[in-house]
Design a protein around this motif. Structure first.
Motif, PDB file in Angstrom:
ATOM      1  N   ILE A 279     106.731  88.730  13.040  1.00  0.00           N
ATOM      2  CA  ILE A 279     105.668  88.729  12.043  1.00  0.00           C
ATOM      3  C   ILE A 279     106.177  89.426  10.788  1.00  0.00           C
ATOM      4  N   HIS A 280     106.415  88.654   9.758  1.00  0.00           N
ATOM      5  CA  HIS A 280     106.954  89.225   8.521  1.00  0.00           C
ATOM      6  C   HIS A 280     105.900  90.038   7.784  1.00  0.00           C
ATOM      7  N   ILE A 281     104.632  89.885   8.175  1.00  0.00           N
ATOM      8  CA  ILE A 281     103.572  90.690   7.566  1.00  0.00           C
ATOM      9  C   ILE A 281     103.824  92.166   7.825  1.00  0.00           C
ATOM     10  N   ILE A 282     104.313  92.482   9.034  1.00  0.00           N
ATOM     11  CA  ILE A 282     104.589  93.881   9.374  1.00  0.00           C
ATOM     12  C   ILE A 282     105.623  94.455   8.417  1.00  0.00           C
ATOM     13  N   GLY A 283     106.675  93.682   8.155  1.00  0.00           N
ATOM     14  CA  GLY A 283     107.677  94.127   7.192  1.00  0.00           C
ATOM     15  C   GLY A 283     107.102  94.277   5.799  1.00  0.00           C
TER      16      GLY A 283
ATOM     17  N   LEU B  56      94.178  90.841   8.698  1.00  0.00           N
ATOM     18  CA  LEU B  56      92.861  90.688   9.313  1.00  0.00           C
ATOM     19  C   LEU B  56      92.570  89.234   9.671  1.00  0.00           C
ATOM     20  N   ALA B  57      93.167  88.301   8.939  1.00  0.00           N
ATOM     21  CA  ALA B  57      92.866  86.884   9.159  1.00  0.00           C
ATOM     22  C   ALA B  57      93.721  86.257  10.248  1.00  0.00           C
ATOM     23  N   MET B  58      94.801  86.893  10.664  1.00  0.00           N
ATOM     24  CA  MET B  58      95.693  86.304  11.665  1.00  0.00           C
ATOM     25  C   MET B  58      95.031  86.319  13.033  1.00  0.00           C
TER      26      MET B  58
ATOM     27  N   GLN C 101      99.402  84.197  16.214  1.00  0.00           N
ATOM     28  CA  GLN C 101     100.338  85.169  16.767  1.00  0.00           C
ATOM     29  C   GLN C 101     101.151  84.559  17.906  1.00  0.00           C
ATOM     30  N   GLU C 102     100.505  83.747  18.755  1.00  0.00           N
ATOM     31  CA  GLU C 102     101.217  83.094  19.858  1.00  0.00           C
ATOM     32  C   GLU C 102     102.277  82.131  19.333  1.00  0.00           C
ATOM     33  N   ASN C 103     101.941  81.391  18.282  1.00  0.00           N
ATOM     34  CA  ASN C 103     102.916  80.453  17.698  1.00  0.00           C
ATOM     35  C   ASN C 103     104.129  81.190  17.150  1.00  0.00           C
ATOM     36  N   LEU C 104     103.892  82.328  16.499  1.00  0.00           N
ATOM     37  CA  LEU C 104     105.002  83.118  15.968  1.00  0.00           C
ATOM     38  C   LEU C 104     105.860  83.687  17.089  1.00  0.00           C
TER      39      LEU C 104
ATOM     40  N   SER D 138     100.034  94.136  19.146  1.00  0.00           N
ATOM     41  CA  SER D 138     100.106  93.607  17.785  1.00  0.00           C
ATOM     42  C   SER D 138      98.723  93.410  17.192  1.00  0.00           C
ATOM     43  N   ALA D 139      97.761  92.966  18.026  1.00  0.00           N
ATOM     44  CA  ALA D 139      96.401  92.787  17.515  1.00  0.00           C
ATOM     45  C   ALA D 139      95.811  94.113  17.058  1.00  0.00           C
ATOM     46  N   LYS D 140      96.075  95.160  17.838  1.00  0.00           N
ATOM     47  CA  LYS D 140      95.584  96.486  17.464  1.00  0.00           C
ATOM     48  C   LYS D 140      96.246  96.963  16.174  1.00  0.00           C
TER      49      LYS D 140
END
Length: 213
Positions: free
Chosen positions: A43-47, A97-99, A104-107, A171-173
Motif C-alpha cells: 500500500i503506497h498510501i502508507i509511504g 478512510l475510503a479504502m 486491500q485484498e487486491n493489493l 492494516s484496517a486499524k
C-alpha cells in the motif's frame, strides 16, 4: 495585551507548531507500524503518510523558528508549504478512510504473487500464519503456500490462520487511525496558514519601527 496582539499571535503560532511536530511523529509511528505489521510495502498510501509526516515535521520546525524570530521570509515560505501539505494530507487521509477490504485484498494478492518464497516464509514466521487468503479464486495458491509453510503454528498442532486475515486486521486499524488523525489535523493547517499570515503582518512592539517590512 488582548489575544489579537503580537505576543498572543506569536505564542499561538509556536504552540500550533509544537502540536504539528507531535502529530507528525504520531503519523510516522503509526504508518511505520502498519507498514511493518500487515500490509508490507504493497500500500503506497502508507509511504505517502510517512512522507507527509516528515514534511510536516520539517515545516513545523521552520514555522517555530520563523515565529520565534518573527522572520518574514521564513514565515512566507512556511505559509506556502503548509498550504500544499494541507492539500496533500487531505487527499491521502481521504484515501486511507475510503479504502475498503476488497481493495486491500487486491493489493495484497498482487504483491504476494511477486514475493520470493524466502520473503513469504519470513513473513509467515513473523506473523505465525500460513498462506495469504483462503478464498475460492486463490485456493490453489493458498494450498501450495500452506504446504510450504514452516510457521510455528504448524509445529504446535494449532490451526494456522491465513496471513492475509492478520494483515488486513492490522492494516484496517492503521488506515483508520491514519485517516482520522490526518483528516482532523489537516484542517488545523489552514488555521496555521491564517495565524502565520496575521502574525507576519503585525509589528513587533520591541523592534525598531523603521525596520518593519
Amino acid at each position: 495585551m488582548v489575544c489579537g496582539g503580537f505576543t498572543c499571535s506569536k505564542n499561538a503560532l509556536c504552540s500550533l507548531n509544537v502540536v504539528y511536530m507531535l502529530v507528525s511523529l504520531l503519523l510516522i509511528g503509526v504508518a511505520a507500524w502498519g507498514k511493518g505489521y500487515g500490509i508490507v510495502s504493497s500500500i503506497h498510501i502508507i509511504g505517502g503518510v510517512i512522507a507527509v509526516g516528515f514534511f510536516l515535521l520539517l515545516v513545523a520546525a521552520i514555522g517555530l523558528i520563523g515565529a520565534a524570530k518573527h522572520h518574514q521570509v521564513l514565515l512566507f515560505f512556511y505559509m506556502v508549504i503548509l498550504f500544499f501539505i494541507f492539500l496533500f494530507q487531505f487527499g491521502v487521509s481521504c484515501s486511507c478512510l475510503a479504502m475498503n477490504r476488497e481493495q486491500q485484498e487486491n493489493l495484497l494478492n498482487s504483491t504476494w504473487g511477486y514475493m520470493h518464497n524466502e520473503t513469504k516464509s519470513s513473513l509467515e514466521t513473523q506473523l505465525n500464519c500460513c498462506g495469504l487468503l483462503n478464498t475460492t479464486s486463490d485456493r490453489a495458491l493458498f494450498d501450495r503456500d500452506f504446504q510450504q509453510c514452516d510457521a510455528p503454528c504448524k509445529h504446535t498442532g494449532r490451526p494456522c490462520i491465513p496471513c492475509g486475515d492478520t494483515m488486513l486486521m492490522h492494516s484496517a486499524k492503521a488506515l483508520r487511525i491514519l485517516g482520522g488523525v490526518g483528516l482532523f489535523f489537516s484542517f488545523t493547517e489552514i488555521l496555521g496558514v491564517w495565524l502565520a499570515a496575521r502574525y507576519r503582518n503585525q509589528r513587533d512592539p520591541r523592534a525598531n519601527p523603521s525596520a518593519f517590512l
